[in-house]
Design an enzyme around this catalytic site. Structure first.
Site, short mmCIF file in Angstrom:
data_model
loop_
_atom_site.label_atom_id
_atom_site.label_comp_id
_atom_site.label_asym_id
_atom_site.label_seq_id
_atom_site.Cartn_x
_atom_site.Cartn_y
_atom_site.Cartn_z
N LEU A 17 0.84 -1.20 0.00
CA LEU A 17 0.00 0.00 0.00
C LEU A 17 0.87 1.24 0.00
O LEU A 17 0.48 2.30 -0.50
CB LEU A 17 -0.90 0.00 1.23
N ARG A 24 7.08 -1.16 5.57
CA ARG A 24 6.07 -1.02 4.52
C ARG A 24 4.71 -1.51 4.99
O ARG A 24 4.63 -2.22 5.98
CB ARG A 24 6.49 -1.85 3.30
N LYS A 136 -1.89 15.19 11.20
CA LYS A 136 -1.65 15.96 9.96
C LYS A 136 -2.21 15.15 8.80
O LYS A 136 -2.43 13.93 8.95
CB LYS A 136 -0.17 16.29 9.79
N ASN A 139 -1.46 11.61 8.17
CA ASN A 139 -1.80 10.63 9.21
C ASN A 139 -3.30 10.39 9.26
O ASN A 139 -3.79 9.77 10.19
CB ASN A 139 -1.35 11.15 10.58
N ASP A 152 -2.25 7.27 13.02
CA ASP A 152 -0.80 7.21 13.09
C ASP A 152 -0.27 6.80 14.45
O ASP A 152 0.90 6.94 14.73
CB ASP A 152 -0.21 8.57 12.74
N THR A 169 7.35 17.92 8.65
CA THR A 169 7.07 19.35 8.62
C THR A 169 6.71 19.90 10.00
O THR A 169 6.25 19.16 10.86
CB THR A 169 5.89 19.61 7.67
C1 LIG Z 1 -1.06 4.72 -3.42
O1 LIG Z 1 -2.48 4.68 -3.36
C2 LIG Z 1 -3.01 4.15 -2.24
C3 LIG Z 1 -4.39 4.19 -2.12
C4 LIG Z 1 -5.00 3.69 -0.98
C5 LIG Z 1 -4.23 3.14 0.03
C6 LIG Z 1 -4.91 2.64 1.21
N1 LIG Z 1 -4.29 2.54 2.35
N2 LIG Z 1 -4.99 2.12 3.36
C7 LIG Z 1 -4.56 1.82 4.61
N3 LIG Z 1 -5.40 1.22 5.45
N4 LIG Z 1 -4.77 0.98 6.61
C8 LIG Z 1 -3.51 1.44 6.51
C9 LIG Z 1 -2.53 1.32 7.63
C10 LIG Z 1 -3.33 1.99 5.25
C11 LIG Z 1 -2.09 2.62 4.79
O2 LIG Z 1 -1.08 2.54 5.50
N5 LIG Z 1 -2.08 3.28 3.65
C12 LIG Z 1 -0.98 3.97 3.14
C13 LIG Z 1 0.33 3.81 3.60
C14 LIG Z 1 1.34 4.53 3.01
C15 LIG Z 1 1.10 5.39 1.98
C16 LIG Z 1 -0.23 5.54 1.54
N6 LIG Z 1 -0.42 6.39 0.48
C17 LIG Z 1 -1.64 6.85 0.05
C18 LIG Z 1 -1.59 7.77 -1.12
O3 LIG Z 1 -2.68 6.56 0.58
C19 LIG Z 1 -1.26 4.84 2.12
C20 LIG Z 1 -2.86 3.08 -0.09
C21 LIG Z 1 -2.23 3.59 -1.23
#
Ligand SMILES: COc1ccc(/C=N/Nc2[nH]nc(C)c2C(=O)Nc2cccc(NC(C)=O)c2)cc1
Length: 273
Positions: A17, A24, A136, A139, A152, A169
């Protein structure tokens, strides 16, 4: 069930994700139930290197104990020789940050719904004696219904003070945090003001080229409202009542929920009242 001993064999790992500072996050499915989770993998040597073992433990105990619709669940954890695995709630929408960057800024109604959700989540945390201190946009996650989740506790394992000077930041830091003074729950109220401003204008209020300038602007509470976008007087009033240097004079969480801007924009079905 909370007491079960989990292991990697209980999960089918899906797509990554994203990655945090210490590891990760993967989409994962619990094999027996088919339940979808987010599995956060943290490398032990990273934790040991920064001596954050006790901090991670405390953050995990906090997040496991919190049960609120706007707080991301930590269902459990397990470890092997070199990694710690956090079994976290999966929020399909991902970071609110991404939505904010995509749309530039939010409508007053959407901003008020998020502020009301955050306020209720913080009121819940404060009554459980948990000060968040670090809310923020990155998070904050969104679930499949667009509902906001504070996310977070579990992985912001940097120690607070180092974290803010070391990386990331300063924009969201309250003056008493900037001055490394003892701080209390009211830091979260300040951050609500910062977020409300950023939701409506697309940038945080004290943004500056250099960190030293951001520090100075925070300490001075150098707050100004640009003439565009045209933001309602009520929204500006709420922001001005939160971005107050004297933490004892900031609008309380209860009063935020009663503020005309929130009442006008948030009907009860948007968020639990
Ligand atoms: C890159 O596009 C994305 C779109 C949706 C997601 C969904 N993430 N959902 C999560 N549910 N529980 C957790 C913990 C997470 C999570 O850590 N997401 C996550 C972690 C690191 C970067 C991102 N980036 C974004 C853009 O959401 C999401 C993650 C990435």
């Amino acid at each position: 069930n909370p007491k079960k001993q989990w292991s990697l064999n209980d999960f089918e790992i899906g797509k990554p994700l994203g990655k945090g500072k210490f590891g990760r996050v993967y989409l994962a499915r619990e094999v027996k139930s088919g339940f979808i989770v987010a599995l956060k993998v943290i490398f032990k040597e990273q934790i040991e290197k920064y001596r954050l073992h006790h901090q991670l433990k405390r953050e995990m105990e906090i997040q496991t104990s919190l049960r609120h619709p706007n707080v991301l669940r930590l269902y459990g954890w397990f470890h092997d020789e070199e990694r710690i695995y956090l079994i976290l709630e999966y929020a399909h929408g991902g970071e609110l940050y991404r939505e904010l960057r995509k749309t530039g800024r939010l409508s007053e109604k959407q901003a008020a719904i998020y502020i009301a959700s955050l306020t209720q989540a913080l009121a819940y945390c404060h009554e459980k004696h948990v000060i968040h201190r670090d809310i923020k946009p990155e998070n904050l996650l969104l679930d499949h219904e667009g509902r906001l989740k504070i996310a977070d506790f579990g992985w912001s394992v940097q120690s607070r003070s180092k974290r803010h000077t070391m990386c990331g930041t300063l924009d969201y830091l309250a003056p008493e945090m900037v001055e490394n003074k003892a701080h209390d729950y009211a830091v979260d109220n300040w951050t609500l003001g910062i977020l409300c401003y950023e939701f409506l204008y697309g940038v945080p209020p004290f943004e500056a080229e250099r960190q030293t300038d951001t520090f100075r602007r925070i300490m001075k509470v150098d707050l100004s409202f640009p003439s565009t976008p045209d933001v309602s007087a009520e929204a500006k009033d709420l922001i001005s009542q939160l971005l107050v240097k004297d933490s004892s004079k900031r609008l309380s969480l209860q009063k935020i929920m009663e503020h005309p801007w929130v009442i006008k924009n948030v009907t009860s079905h948007d968020t639990i009242i």
